[in-house]
Design an enzyme around this catalytic site. Structure first.
Site: not given
Ligand code: NAD
Ligand code: UDX
Length: 464
Positions: A11, A162, A221, A224, A271, A277, A339
């Protein structure tokens, strides 16, 4: 096959918003979001939707509309697995901090635990969806775990990475550029893929739902994120060149971004990129390339990280050099810890590393961030383990009112591009500071000339 019940394990920043959108757009599907973190689940269930564990514009309204109707947050993982036709795995996949691949490879222990738990509990066929970002060919390992320890039920594995970005998660989910669904090229694989296509087709136009094989989806993924981060490192590398040649990186970005083949997005010098990610996924890509013996490929992508580390250090160094090569005992106001704007997420934020550098020089740092609390800021610094927790608390203060941060400060540094910083009363803030008053714009958000007229000595990334 029509999906009636979805379980999402994890979650977090992805599981929470993604499942909220599915619940909002598919009222006939029950969506159970489960997590082992009790506090997180309690926060998702808080009556006051302003207390959700994640800050994302528009998210609290959507949660208020769907929660306890067809969207449920709970710690009952096994129950939710049993009831589901489709299980999204959305747990964290951080960089490994131990053993082989330490500091590079993705740590898949949380993923594997999920697979083992599903295998132990499931008594009916399930479609397992990889929502977490995973190394290419992870589905193979998942399938083996599920098939060997299961109760003879059939598991189909899909990859559905995602692409949402934090701060714009709701609009990204509502109107995605594309949804990617990788599936096995078998009859049952295609049926599973179609079942997930049908879920998204409730609100995403069909032409934006791409189907591929599992490996292409997994690798896309990582790719990208690597491409996006590469653009930031590319423009950041040029920002340093602009500073010594009196070219303006904003003007260069506009000039090159007007070429439709290059495009204007992700060309903002900064900066340094942060977030959970980019760094993790590129390190993972580098590790994968290395493991296949592809040295040139690995070295090529590693340079994106090297440049990003350089940019963070360069900015911190610039502050110290400008302040007459010593910041010991000097008060520096830091604006922004997240961030990027519109999120409370601080993972890998550039602010952590810049401030760590300043604290090493014994600066007195005062931080203001509209959405990040003191506990998180100290936790981020303590995690680096550069100095004791006690020293971090002695040298760094967190304030809720930005004006306090400027009181008797020698310099201020913008590290996150929060909109409210643009509308500060800079005349009043200038008066509060010691003179000369230095302002370091790490996000290129302020009007450089206007602030110089007020009296600030300005440094903007990418301007000579
Ligand atoms: P997060 O740390 O916010 O959430 C992950 C959750 O999973 C935590 O709350 C943790 O307690 C739970 N968890 C771990 N092991 C578990 C288990 N065995 N059973 C139940 N719950 C469990 O992470 P996030 O940012 O949501 O990222 C999740 C995944 O999505 C990662 O692989 C990340 O690379 C990917 N992702 C993240 C983003 C982003 O913007 N944060 C975007 C795209 C993809
Ligand atoms: C990124 C990807 O954009 C998204 O598609 C993926 O699912 C997760 O990782 P996120 O990390 O949430 O998303 O934010 P993003 O808007 O990509 O910014 C990442 C970092 O790059 C930030 O610190 C942002 O400030 C920086 N950034 C972004 C720059 O410094 N310059 C830019 O032009 C764009």
């Amino acid at each position: 096959m029509s999906i009636k019940n979805i379980c999402c394990i994890g979650a977090g920043y992805v599981g929470g918003p993604t499942m909220t959108m599915i619940a909002a757009k598919c009222p006939d599907i029950i969506v159970n979001v489960v997590d082992i973190n009790k506090n997180r689940i309690a926060a998702w269930n808080d009556k006051n939707v302003d207390k959700l564990p994640i800050y994302e514009p528009g998210l609290s309204d959507l949660v208020a509309k769907t929660r306890n109707k067809n969207l449920f947050f709970s710690t009952e993982v096994e129950q939710a697995i049993q009831a589901a036709d489709m299980i999204f795995i959305s747990v964290n996949t951080p960089t490994k901090t131990y053993g082989v691949g330490k500091g590079m490879a993705a740590d898949l222990k949380y993923i594997e635990l999920c697979a083992r738990q599903i295998a132990a509990v499931a008594t009916t066929d399930k479609i397992i969806v990889e929502k977490s970002t995973l190394p290419v060919r992870t589905a193979e390992a998942l399938k083996r775990i599920l098939d060997n320890t299961g109760n003879g039920v059939n598991f189909e594995i899909l990859s559905n990475p995602e692409f949402l970005a934090e701060g714009t998660a709701v609009s990204d989910l509502l109107n995605p550029d594309r949804v990617l669904i990788g599936g096995e090229e078998t009859e049952s694989g295609r049926l599973a893929q179609q079942a997930l296509v049908d879920v998204y087709a409730n609100w995403v136009p069909k032409e934006r739902i791409l189907t591929t094989n599992v490996w292409s989806s997994e690798l896309s993924k990582l790719t990208a994120n690597a491409f996006l981060a590469q653009r930031v490192s590319s423009i950041n590398s040029l920002s340093e060149l602009c500073e010594v040649t009196e070219a303006d990186v904003g003007e260069v970005a506009k000039a090159i971004g007007s070429d439709s083949r290059i495009g204007p997005k992700f060309l903002k010098a900064s900066v340094g990129f942060g977030g959970s990610c980019f760094q993790k996924d590129i390190l993972n890509l580098v590790y994968i390339a290395q493991s296949y013996g592809l040295k040139e490929v690995a070295d090529y992508w590693e340079q994106v990280i090297i440049m990003n580390d350089h940019q963070k250090r360069r900015f911190a160094k610039k502050i110290v050099e400008t302040l007459f090569n010593t910041v010991s005992g000097k008060k520096i106001a830091v604006l922004g810890w997240a961030f990027k704007k519109d999120t409370n997420d601080t993972r890998e934020s550039a602010a952590i590393y810049v401030v760590d550098y300043l604290l090493n020089e014994q600066a007195e740092v005062v931080v203001y961030d509209p959405k990040v609390n003191a506990e998180q800021i100290y936790a981020d610094l303590d995690y680096l383990n550069t100095r004791s927790g006690e020293d971090n608390r002695k040298l760094l203060n967190v304030v809720n009112d930005h004006q306090l941060a400027f009181e008797d400060s020698h310099a201020a540094a913008i590290l996150t591009e929060w909109d409210e910083f643009k509308s500060f009363d800079w005349n009043t803030l200038y008066e509060k500071m010691l003179k000369p008053a230095f302002l370091f714009d790490g996000r290129m958000i302020l009007d450089h000339e206007e602030l110089e007229r007020i009296g600030f000595e300005m440094y903007t990334i990418g301007r000579g």
